[in-house]
Design a protein around this motif. Structure first.
Motif, PDB file in Angstrom:
ATOM      1  N   ASP A   1       0.642  -1.328  -0.028  1.00 50.94           N
ATOM      2  CA  ASP A   1      -0.016   0.070   0.082  1.00 50.94           C
ATOM      3  C   ASP A   1       1.000   1.295   0.129  1.00 50.94           C
ATOM      4  O   ASP A   1       0.290   2.265   0.039  1.00 50.94           O
ATOM      5  CB  ASP A   1      -0.923   0.208   1.247  1.00 50.94           C
ATOM      6  N   GLN A   2       2.146   1.037  -0.078  1.00 46.21           N
ATOM      7  CA  GLN A   2       3.048   2.206   0.041  1.00 46.21           C
ATOM      8  C   GLN A   2       3.093   3.142  -1.475  1.00 46.21           C
ATOM      9  O   GLN A   2       3.107   2.283  -2.412  1.00 46.21           O
ATOM     10  CB  GLN A   2       4.635   1.831   0.464  1.00 46.21           C
ATOM     11  N   HIS A   3       2.848   4.144  -1.578  1.00 48.58           N
ATOM     12  CA  HIS A   3       2.693   4.900  -2.724  1.00 48.58           C
ATOM     13  C   HIS A   3       4.131   5.155  -3.320  1.00 48.58           C
ATOM     14  O   HIS A   3       4.947   5.649  -2.550  1.00 48.58           O
ATOM     15  CB  HIS A   3       1.673   6.179  -2.693  1.00 48.58           C
ATOM     16  N   LEU A   4       4.150   4.978  -4.511  1.00 50.35           N
ATOM     17  CA  LEU A   4       5.465   5.032  -5.161  1.00 50.35           C
ATOM     18  C   LEU A   4       5.913   6.529  -5.006  1.00 50.35           C
ATOM     19  O   LEU A   4       7.006   6.805  -5.122  1.00 50.35           O
ATOM     20  CB  LEU A   4       5.561   4.560  -6.645  1.00 50.35           C
ATOM     21  N   LYS A   5       4.934   7.500  -5.439  1.00 46.11           N
ATOM     22  CA  LYS A   5       5.252   8.964  -5.479  1.00 46.11           C
ATOM     23  C   LYS A   5       5.625   9.288  -4.137  1.00 46.11           C
ATOM     24  O   LYS A   5       6.787  10.010  -3.992  1.00 46.11           O
ATOM     25  CB  LYS A   5       4.049   9.716  -5.618  1.00 46.11           C
ATOM     26  N   HIS A   6       5.356   8.973  -3.116  1.00 45.78           N
ATOM     27  CA  HIS A   6       5.722   9.186  -1.554  1.00 45.78           C
ATOM     28  C   HIS A   6       7.345   8.599  -1.515  1.00 45.78           C
ATOM     29  O   HIS A   6       7.973   9.487  -0.596  1.00 45.78           O
ATOM     30  CB  HIS A   6       4.713   8.755  -0.495  1.00 45.78           C
ATOM     31  N   ILE A   7       7.583   7.423  -1.865  1.00 45.78           N
ATOM     32  CA  ILE A   7       9.132   7.046  -1.988  1.00 45.78           C
ATOM     33  C   ILE A   7       9.983   8.143  -2.654  1.00 45.78           C
ATOM     34  O   ILE A   7      11.035   8.258  -2.275  1.00 45.78           O
ATOM     35  CB  ILE A   7       8.960   5.535  -2.132  1.00 45.78           C
ATOM     36  N   LEU A   8       9.414   8.260  -3.774  1.00 44.48           N
ATOM     37  CA  LEU A   8      10.346   8.948  -4.647  1.00 44.48           C
ATOM     38  C   LEU A   8      10.584  10.392  -4.606  1.00 44.48           C
ATOM     39  O   LEU A   8      11.726  10.909  -4.523  1.00 44.48           O
ATOM     40  CB  LEU A   8      10.031   8.774  -6.296  1.00 44.48           C
ATOM     41  N   PHE A   9       9.352  11.186  -4.252  1.00 46.78           N
ATOM     42  CA  PHE A   9       9.565  12.507  -3.868  1.00 46.78           C
ATOM     43  C   PHE A   9       9.004  12.906  -2.539  1.00 46.78           C
ATOM     44  O   PHE A   9       9.034  14.183  -2.107  1.00 46.78           O
ATOM     45  CB  PHE A   9       8.547  13.130  -4.972  1.00 46.78           C
ATOM     46  N   GLY A  10       8.915  12.076  -1.462  1.00 44.53           N
ATOM     47  CA  GLY A  10       8.915  12.241  -0.225  1.00 44.53           C
ATOM     48  C   GLY A  10       7.248  12.542   0.123  1.00 44.53           C
ATOM     49  O   GLY A  10       6.245  12.883  -0.777  1.00 44.53           O
ATOM     50  N   ASN A  11       7.004  12.495   1.486  1.00 44.52           N
ATOM     51  CA  ASN A  11       5.649  12.773   1.938  1.00 44.52           C
ATOM     52  C   ASN A  11       5.589  13.557   3.271  1.00 44.52           C
ATOM     53  O   ASN A  11       5.389  13.229   4.308  1.00 44.52           O
ATOM     54  CB  ASN A  11       5.001  11.565   2.321  1.00 44.52           C
ATOM     55  N   LEU A  12       6.428  14.876   3.252  1.00 42.46           N
ATOM     56  CA  LEU A  12       6.798  15.699   4.228  1.00 42.46           C
ATOM     57  C   LEU A  12       5.338  16.174   4.858  1.00 42.46           C
ATOM     58  O   LEU A  12       5.266  15.924   6.270  1.00 42.46           O
ATOM     59  CB  LEU A  12       7.334  17.107   3.988  1.00 42.46           C
ATOM     60  N   LEU A  13       4.366  16.285   4.340  1.00 45.96           N
ATOM     61  CA  LEU A  13       2.973  16.551   4.755  1.00 45.96           C
ATOM     62  C   LEU A  13       2.315  15.399   5.593  1.00 45.96           C
ATOM     63  O   LEU A  13       1.421  15.848   6.224  1.00 45.96           O
ATOM     64  CB  LEU A  13       2.121  17.445   3.949  1.00 45.96           C
TER      65      LEU A  13
END
Length: 276
Positions: free
Chosen positions: A118-130
């Protein structure tokens, strides 16, 4: 009053408070390590490790382990692999870094497409600071505190190693221990920074503050201070601006750091012309 409201309005949200605090702390740690990385010429090593953590993150999430643990193990494996291949082949280190990090990043992409997560690829590559939770914030504080403590304890030894490994050996220090110690600190810093700006942009936070300070300063302690101040300031303003502009937070921080670097280069050139 308008400026004050501009700066304080985002802080009315809990997730923005977490993002702001996390980004400033991570920015400070990255700034400290970036000074050593720039002096040692390890910019490509930071890039290699930041990409190499990707498969570790995917496997850790799939196995139900902490994401930071998988990233740290993968990053350390990348660094040790480069060192082993350098000592046992005739290939240059920069070439080995390119092969190892590209290969591990590709492995991560293959695993991601084959594993149900369920881990989003976008969050891994570009972060999920918010999306940083209270637990992640505490974890970030602990890791950052441990990194800064290690640098304060062995900062002079690491500085001597970065400038002249032979001199460090004559002084009774072990260049090999300092080499892998710096790699461990670099890997740990990449792990905490990855949560803020992701795998792709983390190398910018490890290079921009140090190279900006290097352009402006001639003494290492001054370089450290300038790097930390510039990194914390751009992290703070990046979070605030991303809120008002509705832009990617990590990318906004990195963009501000690039602008600060350009201003530092222009300032340095103007100063050189005046002195000549």
């Amino acid at each position: 009053m308008q400026l004050l409201n501009f700066l304080t309005e985002p802080l009315s949200h809990t997730f923005m408070q977490h993002a702001l605090l996390s980004s400033v702390v991570v920015g400070a740690v990255c700034a400290v390590l970036s000074c050593y990385v720039v002096l040692k010429g390890w910019s490509l090593m930071g890039d290699a490790i930041s990409h190499a953590v990707f498969p570790g993150v995917i496997v850790a999430v799939w196995a139900g382990l902490p994401m930071s643990l998988g990233a740290f193990v993968a990053g350390l494996f990348c660094a040790v692999s480069v060192g082993f291949l350098k000592n046992n082949t005739r290939i240059k280190e920069d070439t080995l870094m390119g092969i190892v990090f590209a290969g591990m990043f590709a492995v991560g992409l293959v695993i991601f497409t084959k594993i149900d997560t369920d881990q989003h690829l976008k969050h891994i590559l570009f972060g999920n600071l918010l999306g940083i939770s209270r637990e992640m914030l505490i974890q970030t504080m602990i890791i950052c505190g441990a990194i800064l403590g290690a640098v304060l304890l062995k900062g002079k030894d690491l500085l001597l190693y970065c400038f002249d490994p032979s001199h460090a050996r004559v002084a009774g220090l072990s260049p090999k221990v300092l080499h892998y110690g710096l790699l461990i600190l670099l890997s740990a810093t990449i792990v905490v920074a990855m949560q803020a700006v992701g795998v792709i942009l983390v190398v910018a936070m490890l290079i921009s503050p140090g190279i900006t300070a290097f352009v402006l300063c001639r003494r290492f302690h001054t370089m450290l201070a300038v790097a930390v101040v510039s990194s914390c300031l751009t992290s703070f303003l990046g979070v605030i601006l991303s809120y008002h502009l509705d832009s990617a937070t990590g990318a906004t921080i990195v963009l501000l750091q690039a602008v600060v670097f350009i201003l530092a280069v222009v300032t340095s050139k103007i100063k050189e012309k005046r002195q000549s």
